[in-house]
Design an enzyme around this catalytic site. Structure first.
Site, PDB file in Angstrom:
ATOM      1  CD1 TRP A  91      -2.643  -1.213   2.587  1.00 46.66           C
ATOM      2  CD2 TRP A  91      -2.465  -1.975   0.497  1.00 46.66           C
ATOM      3  NE1 TRP A  91      -3.538  -2.245   2.432  1.00 46.66           N
ATOM      4  CE2 TRP A  91      -3.452  -2.733   1.153  1.00 46.66           C
ATOM      5  CE3 TRP A  91      -2.173  -2.287  -0.830  1.00 46.66           C
ATOM      6  CZ2 TRP A  91      -4.153  -3.770   0.536  1.00 46.66           C
ATOM      7  CZ3 TRP A  91      -2.871  -3.326  -1.454  1.00 46.66           C
ATOM      8  CH2 TRP A  91      -3.843  -4.038  -0.776  1.00 46.66           C
ATOM      9  CG  ASN A 206      -6.992  -3.871  -2.307  1.00 43.05           C
ATOM     10  OD1 ASN A 206      -6.674  -4.855  -2.966  1.00 43.05           O
ATOM     11  ND2 ASN A 206      -7.598  -3.979  -1.117  1.00 43.05           N
ATOM     12  CD  GLU A 207      -9.928  -7.470  -3.173  1.00 46.45           C
ATOM     13  OE1 GLU A 207      -9.346  -8.554  -3.276  1.00 46.45           O
ATOM     14  OE2 GLU A 207     -10.785  -7.226  -2.288  1.00 46.45           O
ATOM     15  CE1 TYR A 284      -7.014 -14.347  -0.655  1.00 47.47           C
ATOM     16  CE2 TYR A 284      -8.092 -12.639  -1.953  1.00 47.47           C
ATOM     17  CZ  TYR A 284      -6.999 -13.089  -1.235  1.00 47.47           C
ATOM     18  OH  TYR A 284      -5.884 -12.302  -1.110  1.00 47.47           O
ATOM     19  CD  GLU A 324      -5.428  -9.186  -2.640  1.00 48.04           C
ATOM     20  OE1 GLU A 324      -6.244  -9.898  -2.009  1.00 48.04           O
ATOM     21  OE2 GLU A 324      -5.425  -7.952  -2.570  1.00 48.04           O
ATOM     22  CD1 TRP A 366      -3.634 -12.284   2.109  1.00 48.78           C
ATOM     23  CD2 TRP A 366      -3.284 -10.506   0.794  1.00 48.78           C
ATOM     24  NE1 TRP A 366      -3.963 -11.174   2.840  1.00 48.78           N
ATOM     25  CE2 TRP A 366      -3.758 -10.066   2.055  1.00 48.78           C
ATOM     26  CE3 TRP A 366      -2.988  -9.560  -0.177  1.00 48.78           C
ATOM     27  CZ2 TRP A 366      -3.954  -8.714   2.345  1.00 48.78           C
ATOM     28  CZ3 TRP A 366      -3.186  -8.231   0.105  1.00 48.78           C
ATOM     29  CH2 TRP A 366      -3.664  -7.812   1.357  1.00 48.78           C
TER      30      TRP A 366
END
Length: 426
Positions: A91, A206-207, A284, A324, A366
């Site tokens: 970040w 991010n996302e 995920y 990720e 991740w």
């Protein structure tokens, strides 16, 4: 121009190419002196293919804000480099709250900025390239909700977090942050961030997600505006959106590959923005398909990777990075062996798709932590110095990606040799 002079030039070039090695041995990560570029659906570095194995360590700036803890950043970069991990995503934001980089719109904490300077300098020292993200979709470290809250406090008529994408006030705050980070001169290296080849790429968010518009159009408008703005500051570094890979309305048949829902992004249209240099996916399956069998989750993941790889190559014509992925220790029935099996499957697919499809360039697991960072334990953490079997898997994948990169280099080298031989014979 005489033919004899031309033939002499071709002969010199041929001899130079014949002198190049067919194989480059690997050891420590190479010093970073050049910018990674794209060539069609592949990354390139100094004219040769660039593949990699990498990792996420989002926490680096936050931890480095305390000088006494900076050794944790150094240790992770050292251990990562030893395992052949050559790209790290982290970040470049912390908006409001504890140890904020951006305390309020346009107001920055110099000590925290110097922590980010340290992260960049340590990455450079260890030969690890960075992907730096400008803002979070979520309220962790402030993110999109904090920008909307700031705008509301300034009197802007914003009602939901999705106004972040459309309201002039929030967009001006974001652009200011982009400008401040990119033009920052590192107090350790003396190099402006925008001129630093260690920073391989910038990430818009991010996302990104948008509940107000599941088509992907609202996010698409924002991506186009912000990508254009980033490139107006500098074009040497690469740029990506930060997407998870959900399909939107542009290709209706692709929605069947989503995990049963949409999030307001469109993998195709968002990544077709000309200023976006490469595409990304996250996955995920343990969370997205919670309650489904390991077999179903594995099937989904294989389809997810294969379809996005194919679309990146044939439609986007841009490289693809799996930015990720992981398996949580908080899952029912979790074990180290089940995590290793999951990672082995992901790594094998990345390698196969990189070899056969051409657009898949690497993956970023991740997440990597240093020893003694229990407060950052999110279930997905890997400590390279402690998790022996997983670290071995990571190291093996790094070696395989390096070997494939060398194979592609040798193939290109041979093609060039043959080309110049033909020129010489003619």
């Amino acid at each position: 121009m005489s033919s004899s002079w031309m033939q002499s030039c071709i002969k010199c070039m041929l001899l130079a190419f014949l002198a190049l090695p067919n194989h480059i041995s690997h050891g420590a990560l190479a010093p970073i002196t050049s910018f990674v570029q794209t060539s069609g659906s592949q990354f390139s570095l100094n004219g040769s293919p660039f593949l990699f194995n990498g990792f996420n360590s989002y926490w680096m700036m936050h931890v480095a804000a305390n000088p006494a803890d900076r050794y944790k950043v150094s240790n992770v970069f050292r251990d990562a480099a030893a395992a052949g991990l050559s790209v790290c995503r982290t970040w470049a934001f912390s908006d409001g709250g504890d140890q904020a980089l951006q305390i309020s719109p346009g107001v920055y904490d110099e000590n925290v900025f110097q922590a980010l300077d340290f992260v960049v300098s340590e990455a450079k020292k260890n030969g690890v390239r960075l992907i730096l993200s400008f803002v979070n979709n979520y309220n962790d470290f402030g993110g999109r909700p904090q920008y909307v809250s700031w705008a509301r406090s300034a009197g802007a008529p914003v009602s939901t977090d999705d106004d972040f994408y459309t309201h002039p006030v929030t967009k001006s705050y974001y652009k200011n942050h982009v400008q401040r980070v990119m033009t920052r001169v590192n107090t350790i290296t003396g190099t402006a961030y925008k001129d630093e080849p260690t920073i391989m790429a910038w990430e818009l968010m991010n996302e990104p997600r948008c509940q107000a518009d599941y088509s992907g159009n609202t996010v698409n408008g924002w991506v186009q505006e912000m990508a254009t703005y980033v490139k107006s500051i500098d074009r040497k570094q690469l740029l990506e959106v930060g997407m998870e890979g959900f399909y939107g309305d542009s290709l209706q048949d692709r929605k069947q590959y989503n995990p049963g829902y949409q999030v307001g992004t469109d993998f195709i249209s968002n990544n077709l923005v000309p200023e976006i240099d490469f595409a990304t996916i996250h996955a995920y399956p343990d969370a997205w398909l919670s309650g489904q069998s390991d077999y179903s989750q594995t099937e989904f993941l294989q389809r997810w990777m294969a379809m996005h790889s194919s679309d990146s190559r044939s439609i986007l014509k841009k490289p693809l990075v799996f930015t990720e992925f992981g398996k949580s220790s908080k899952d029912p029935g979790y074990s180290i062996s089940s995590r290793d099996e999951f990672l082995s499957g992901v790594y094998a697919s990345i390698l196969s798709l990189a070899r056969n499809e051409g657009s898949f360039a690497g993956g970023l697991v991740w997440q990597i932590l240093a020893e003694g960072m229990d407060s950052y334990d999110d279930g997905y953490q890997i400590v390279l110095s402690e998790d022996g079997s997983t670290s071995s898997l990571i190291d093996q994948q790094s070696n395989k990606m390096i070997a494939l990169e060398h194979h592609l280099m040798s193939r290109r080298h041979l093609q060039l040799k043959n080309r110049f031989k033909n020129e010489l014979n003619n």
